[in-house]
Design a protein around this motif. Sequence first.
Motif, short mmCIF file in Angstrom:
data_model
loop_
_atom_site.label_atom_id
_atom_site.label_comp_id
_atom_site.label_asym_id
_atom_site.label_seq_id
_atom_site.Cartn_x
_atom_site.Cartn_y
_atom_site.Cartn_z
N LEU A 213 -26.69 -50.34 10.42
CA LEU A 213 -27.21 -50.77 11.72
C LEU A 213 -27.83 -52.21 11.61
CD1 LEU A 213 -28.43 -47.44 13.40
CD2 LEU A 213 -26.34 -48.91 14.24
N THR A 214 -28.79 -52.23 10.63
CA THR A 214 -29.47 -53.54 10.42
C THR A 214 -28.40 -54.65 9.89
OG1 THR A 214 -31.32 -52.08 9.53
CG2 THR A 214 -31.00 -54.43 8.85
N ARG A 215 -27.56 -53.95 9.30
CA ARG A 215 -26.65 -55.23 8.48
C ARG A 215 -25.69 -55.80 9.64
NH1 ARG A 215 -21.51 -53.59 4.74
NH2 ARG A 215 -20.53 -55.72 5.27
N THR A 216 -25.36 -54.75 10.84
CA THR A 216 -24.65 -55.13 12.01
C THR A 216 -25.23 -56.07 12.84
OG1 THR A 216 -23.31 -53.12 11.80
CG2 THR A 216 -23.10 -54.24 13.94
N TRP B 196 -16.71 -47.52 12.22
CA TRP B 196 -16.99 -49.09 12.34
C TRP B 196 -18.04 -49.32 13.44
CZ3 TRP B 196 -16.32 -50.45 17.49
CH2 TRP B 196 -15.37 -49.67 18.24
N LEU B 197 -18.80 -50.53 12.91
CA LEU B 197 -19.89 -50.68 13.82
C LEU B 197 -19.87 -52.11 14.36
CD1 LEU B 197 -22.53 -49.43 11.43
CD2 LEU B 197 -21.99 -48.50 13.82
N ASP B 198 -20.07 -52.68 15.36
CA ASP B 198 -20.15 -54.05 15.98
C ASP B 198 -21.22 -54.25 16.85
OD1 ASP B 198 -17.56 -55.47 14.71
OD2 ASP B 198 -16.34 -53.94 16.25
N ALA B 199 -21.85 -55.32 16.51
CA ALA B 199 -23.04 -55.71 17.65
C ALA B 199 -22.60 -56.29 18.78
CB ALA B 199 -23.92 -56.78 16.93
N VAL B 200 -23.23 -55.43 20.02
CA VAL B 200 -22.63 -56.02 21.26
C VAL B 200 -23.87 -56.67 22.02
CG1 VAL B 200 -20.68 -54.04 21.61
CG2 VAL B 200 -23.27 -53.89 22.30
N SER B 201 -24.98 -56.71 21.44
CA SER B 201 -26.02 -57.58 21.68
C SER B 201 -27.07 -57.68 20.67
CB SER B 201 -26.73 -56.90 23.24
OG SER B 201 -27.34 -55.59 22.94
N LYS B 202 -28.11 -58.24 20.93
CA LYS B 202 -29.20 -57.94 19.71
C LYS B 202 -29.83 -56.67 19.72
CE LYS B 202 -32.87 -60.06 22.48
NZ LYS B 202 -34.14 -60.54 22.50
N ASP B 203 -29.69 -55.79 20.78
CA ASP B 203 -30.51 -54.61 20.70
C ASP B 203 -29.40 -53.38 20.72
OD1 ASP B 203 -32.91 -55.75 20.73
OD2 ASP B 203 -32.54 -56.04 23.20
N THR C 219 -29.16 -47.73 19.35
CA THR C 219 -30.22 -48.78 19.56
C THR C 219 -30.39 -49.06 17.83
OG1 THR C 219 -31.79 -47.10 18.94
CG2 THR C 219 -31.41 -47.56 21.22
N PRO C 220 -31.01 -50.19 17.72
CA PRO C 220 -31.12 -50.32 15.98
C PRO C 220 -31.71 -49.44 15.26
CG PRO C 220 -32.06 -52.20 17.68
CD PRO C 220 -31.75 -51.00 18.40
N THR C 221 -32.43 -48.28 16.05
CA THR C 221 -33.11 -47.22 15.10
C THR C 221 -32.19 -46.17 14.95
OG1 THR C 221 -33.99 -46.28 17.04
CG2 THR C 221 -35.40 -47.73 15.75
N GLY C 222 -30.89 -46.39 15.71
CA GLY C 222 -29.83 -45.14 15.66
C GLY C 222 -29.88 -43.97 16.72
N GLN C 223 -30.75 -44.56 17.70
CA GLN C 223 -30.73 -43.57 19.02
C GLN C 223 -29.45 -43.82 19.67
OE1 GLN C 223 -34.34 -43.74 21.33
NE2 GLN C 223 -33.54 -41.69 22.43
N ILE C 224 -28.72 -42.71 20.01
CA ILE C 224 -27.55 -42.80 20.95
C ILE C 224 -27.89 -43.18 22.48
CG2 ILE C 224 -25.48 -41.52 21.67
CD1 ILE C 224 -25.90 -39.85 19.31
#
Length: 146
Positions: free
Chosen positions: A100-103, A128-135, A56-61
């Motif tokens: 996370l915010t940047r991604t 690596w981090l990739d956004a898969v949705s806005k959330d 999630t945007p807050t880093g929760q798995i």
Amino acid sequence: FIYELKTVMDMIGIGKKRQQGGPARRVVIEQKSENRRDELARTAFDSCRLPLALLTPTGQIVVANPAFAKFVMGVNVEVEGLPVRSTPLASAWSTCESDLTRTLAGNPVRRVIEIDVSSKETRRLLLWLDAVSKDHVLLGVQPLDI
């Protein structure tokens, strides 16, 4: 070289037999889909040997494959619902929240992290981090020094 290769393979679960305690217990996020494509994607995610997790945007798995759970905790345990900052990965990844915010703002992140595996050995990994949705953000980890 062979020792290091086997060590990395053990770290990400390649070529290692399952522990006798059985597979990790998993939290079921959703019921099996009627859509064959969704079901195949879920199966591929779960069986991938590279550590992968959806955050999630807050880093929760939200969900993680068994390779990720083993990577961050060292054993097959549930990690769904945990914040990344409460796992051992947090000590090597201090920029978690800003990454996370940047991604999520549309800028995928690729970061080299180092993890001490013993007093004499440090392992370099590509996170690596990739956004898969806005959330949701997909997090992956792969070894660099093989």
